[in-house]
Scaffold this active site. Structure first.
Site, PDB file in Angstrom:
ATOM      1  N   HIS A  79      -3.869  -5.503   0.622  1.00  0.00           N
ATOM      2  CA  HIS A  79      -2.849  -5.550   2.193  1.00  0.00           C
ATOM      3  C   HIS A  79      -3.231  -7.265   2.123  1.00  0.00           C
ATOM      4  O   HIS A  79      -3.997  -7.687   2.224  1.00  0.00           O
ATOM      5  CB  HIS A  79      -3.830  -4.868   2.623  1.00  0.00           C
ATOM      6  CG  HIS A  79      -3.704  -3.319   3.349  1.00  0.00           C
ATOM      7  ND1 HIS A  79      -2.533  -2.824   3.808  1.00  0.00           N
ATOM      8  CD2 HIS A  79      -4.060  -2.138   3.005  1.00  0.00           C
ATOM      9  CE1 HIS A  79      -2.311  -1.656   3.601  1.00  0.00           C
ATOM     10  NE2 HIS A  79      -3.389  -0.757   3.255  1.00  0.00           N
ATOM     11  N   GLU A  81      -1.652  -8.507   4.439  1.00  0.00           N
ATOM     12  CA  GLU A  81      -1.756  -9.092   6.031  1.00  0.00           C
ATOM     13  C   GLU A  81      -2.621  -8.738   6.865  1.00  0.00           C
ATOM     14  O   GLU A  81      -3.124  -9.281   7.813  1.00  0.00           O
ATOM     15  CB  GLU A  81      -0.425  -7.718   6.437  1.00  0.00           C
ATOM     16  CG  GLU A  81      -1.220  -6.195   6.129  1.00  0.00           C
ATOM     17  CD  GLU A  81      -1.263  -5.707   5.567  1.00  0.00           C
ATOM     18  OE1 GLU A  81      -0.928  -4.298   5.718  1.00  0.00           O
ATOM     19  OE2 GLU A  81      -1.157  -6.099   4.573  1.00  0.00           O
ATOM     20  N   CYS A 111       0.002  -1.167  -0.100  1.00  0.00           N
ATOM     21  CA  CYS A 111       0.130  -0.001  -0.146  1.00  0.00           C
ATOM     22  C   CYS A 111       0.924   1.427  -0.098  1.00  0.00           C
ATOM     23  O   CYS A 111       1.322   1.334  -1.352  1.00  0.00           O
ATOM     24  CB  CYS A 111      -1.000   0.385   0.977  1.00  0.00           C
ATOM     25  SG  CYS A 111      -2.458   1.326   1.133  1.00  0.00           S
TER      26      CYS A 111
END
Length: 238
Positions: A170, A172, A86
């Site tokens: 994202h 994660e 990001c």
């Protein structure tokens, strides 16, 4: 065999969720530096680096952003592999000569991204895959010599140049983080926030977990490309 040692350049102002998520997903020794507080490594003695997301924009005129860009540029020159996520994706693009600009429309929520199947970072991931996204800036022009390997209708979602890999989405995130981030978007309408929250389901999260393969792929790449020589930042400055 020694465990892979990564510098985690945590660019999030509220660092706790970001720290937890990357420590869960990366099977490596992570040495964390909270960049908005002015923390940066004093050495390049790492196997690789990860640059996280942030509420900041790479074009903001803030001292910590300028120092981070300088350190990252020197670390890339030193041969360290990088993964940007990001804000990290945008910062790496900026450092390498790409262009980052604000978007006309916020991208947020679970979205489909298409990849070309030609980049090892997404080995084992379907050509069309689901990910959580949240960003109001975008890489509008990839760095010179970079290969764009992932896109959607909002634009570039992945590029590579040399030892540098970057993704806009994202991988994660867990559902807790996705909800917290969405609920904190005061600039969006209640209707938009509500629609995104409705999409944060167990099914969508399970589907999006496919993209987490990129963390293992990055670690495998790092293991193959550990720099032969690492020097301190101060040594390079001299």
């Amino acid at each position: 065999m020694a465990r892979t040692r990564l510098a985690l350049l945590n660019a999030a102002h509220a660092a706790e969720d970001t720290r937890r998520n990357f420590r869960r997903e990366l099977d490596a020794e992570l040495v964390e530096f909270h960049c908005p507080s002015g923390e940066l490594p004093e050495t390049f003695a790492f196997d690789g680096c990860v640059v996280t997301g942030s509420k900041a924009s790479v074009y903001w005129d803030e001292p910590w952003i300028g120092r981070l860009k300088e350190w990252v540029g020197e670390a890339i020159e030193a041969g360290l592999p990088f993964l940007g996520v990001c804000y990290g994706h945008q910062l790496l693009a900026n450092v390498l000569g790409g262009r980052v600009e604000p978007m006309d429309e916020y991208e947020i929520g679970y979205r489909t991204v298409e990849q070309d199947g030609q980049n090892r970072l997404l080995d084992g991931v379907d050509d069309d895959f689901l990910v959580f996204t949240t960003h109001s800036d975008q890489v509008t022009k990839a760095p010179p010599g970079a290969t764009v390997f992932a896109r959607n209708d909002y634009g570039i979602h992945g590029f590579r140049k040399g030892h540098v890999f970057a993704v806009q989405f994202h991988p994660e995130y867990d559902t807790e983080t996705a909800r917290n981030v969405t609920e904190g978007k005061d600039e969006l309408s209640d209707e938009r926030i509500g629609a995104v929250l409705e999409g944060i389901t167990g099914e969508n999260y399970r589907d999006a977990c496919e993209a987490k393969q990129l963390f293992d792929n990055f670690l495998a790449y790092v293991a193959e490309h550990t720099p032969e020589r690492v020097v301190s930042a101060s040594d390079r400055a001299d």
